[in-house]
Design a protein around this motif. Structure first.
Motif, PDB file in Angstrom:
ATOM      1  N   GLN A  87       0.668  -1.287  -0.039  1.00 35.55           N
ATOM      2  CA  GLN A  87      -0.032  -0.206  -0.177  1.00 35.55           C
ATOM      3  C   GLN A  87       0.744   1.236   0.132  1.00 35.55           C
ATOM      4  OE1 GLN A  87      -2.652  -0.451   3.404  1.00 35.55           O
ATOM      5  NE2 GLN A  87      -4.151  -1.783   2.174  1.00 35.55           N
ATOM      6  N   ARG A  88       1.979   1.043   0.984  1.00 42.01           N
ATOM      7  CA  ARG A  88       2.783   2.448   0.973  1.00 42.01           C
ATOM      8  C   ARG A  88       3.542   2.649  -0.532  1.00 42.01           C
ATOM      9  NH1 ARG A  88       7.976   3.441   0.990  1.00 42.01           N
ATOM     10  NH2 ARG A  88       8.657   0.962   0.959  1.00 42.01           N
ATOM     11  N   ILE A  89       3.950   1.602  -1.418  1.00 44.15           N
ATOM     12  CA  ILE A  89       4.702   1.596  -2.622  1.00 44.15           C
ATOM     13  C   ILE A  89       3.547   2.037  -3.513  1.00 44.15           C
ATOM     14  CG2 ILE A  89       5.373   0.278  -4.342  1.00 44.15           C
ATOM     15  CD1 ILE A  89       6.816  -1.389  -2.372  1.00 44.15           C
ATOM     16  N   TYR A  94       1.503   6.501  -6.963  1.00 39.97           N
ATOM     17  CA  TYR A  94       0.344   7.269  -7.555  1.00 39.97           C
ATOM     18  C   TYR A  94       0.784   8.802  -7.332  1.00 39.97           C
ATOM     19  CZ  TYR A  94      -4.079   9.855  -7.375  1.00 39.97           C
ATOM     20  OH  TYR A  94      -5.338  10.559  -7.604  1.00 39.97           O
ATOM     21  N   GLN A  95       1.430   9.100  -6.010  1.00 39.91           N
ATOM     22  CA  GLN A  95       2.070  10.720  -6.047  1.00 39.91           C
ATOM     23  C   GLN A  95       2.814  10.754  -7.241  1.00 39.91           C
ATOM     24  OE1 GLN A  95       3.449  10.384  -2.068  1.00 39.91           O
ATOM     25  NE2 GLN A  95       1.341  10.974  -1.042  1.00 39.91           N
ATOM     26  N   LYS A 101       2.117  14.190 -14.148  1.00 35.73           N
ATOM     27  CA  LYS A 101       0.918  14.415 -14.864  1.00 35.73           C
ATOM     28  C   LYS A 101       1.093  16.137 -14.802  1.00 35.73           C
ATOM     29  CE  LYS A 101      -2.420  10.807 -14.409  1.00 35.73           C
ATOM     30  NZ  LYS A 101      -3.759  10.905 -13.882  1.00 35.73           N
ATOM     31  N   LYS A 102       1.298  16.714 -13.518  1.00 34.28           N
ATOM     32  CA  LYS A 102       1.556  17.889 -13.460  1.00 34.28           C
ATOM     33  C   LYS A 102       2.462  18.704 -14.289  1.00 34.28           C
ATOM     34  CE  LYS A 102      -0.303  18.456  -8.756  1.00 34.28           C
ATOM     35  NZ  LYS A 102      -0.251  18.714  -7.422  1.00 34.28           N
ATOM     36  N   LEU A 103       3.559  18.123 -14.109  1.00 35.38           N
ATOM     37  CA  LEU A 103       4.872  18.402 -14.887  1.00 35.38           C
ATOM     38  C   LEU A 103       4.592  18.356 -16.558  1.00 35.38           C
ATOM     39  CD1 LEU A 103       7.845  16.766 -13.430  1.00 35.38           C
ATOM     40  CD2 LEU A 103       7.433  19.174 -13.475  1.00 35.38           C
TER      41      LEU A 103
END
Length: 114
Positions: A87-89, A94-95, A101-103
């Protein structure tokens, strides 16, 4: 629990107390004692051994089940740890994808402006 080998050695080398000696003799002579009791009290104690073995068997099964349960609990905790790590990975991935995507959106905006 009595370790018959240790108790037997204590008696053999005269290191046993009187109670220990009597205990060992009683254990070794239990069959004779059962037969005598059957004769004196006119009762059938033939199921005695079966009951003792049955109870010992039950105790062994309980101990085995306890060991199995402990192993299963360890496996469950390990699986939970693996799931939490996954889940952490996934969250980190995802982050990272969102940042990419923002870049990409920013680069596309700059390219359109030029």
């Amino acid at each position: 629990m009595v370790d018959l080998k240790v108790l037997g050695n204590k008696v053999k080398y005269s290191q046993a107390s009187d109670d220990e000696t009597v205990m060992l003799e009683t254990i070794y002579n239990i069959q004779s004692a059962i037969k005598l009791m059957e004769q004196v009290y006119e009762v059938d104690l033939s199921g005695y051994n079966e009951e003792v073995y049955s109870k010992m068997s039950l105790m062994e099964r309980l101990e085995e089940q306890k060991r199995v349960n402990e192993e299963q609990e360890k496996e469950l905790k390990e699986q939970q740890r693996i799931n939490e790590e996954q889940q952490r990975i996934n969250k980190e991935q995802y982050q990272t994808i969102e940042q990419l995507k923002k870049l990409v959106a920013e680069l596309q905006g700059k390219l359109q402006l030029s």
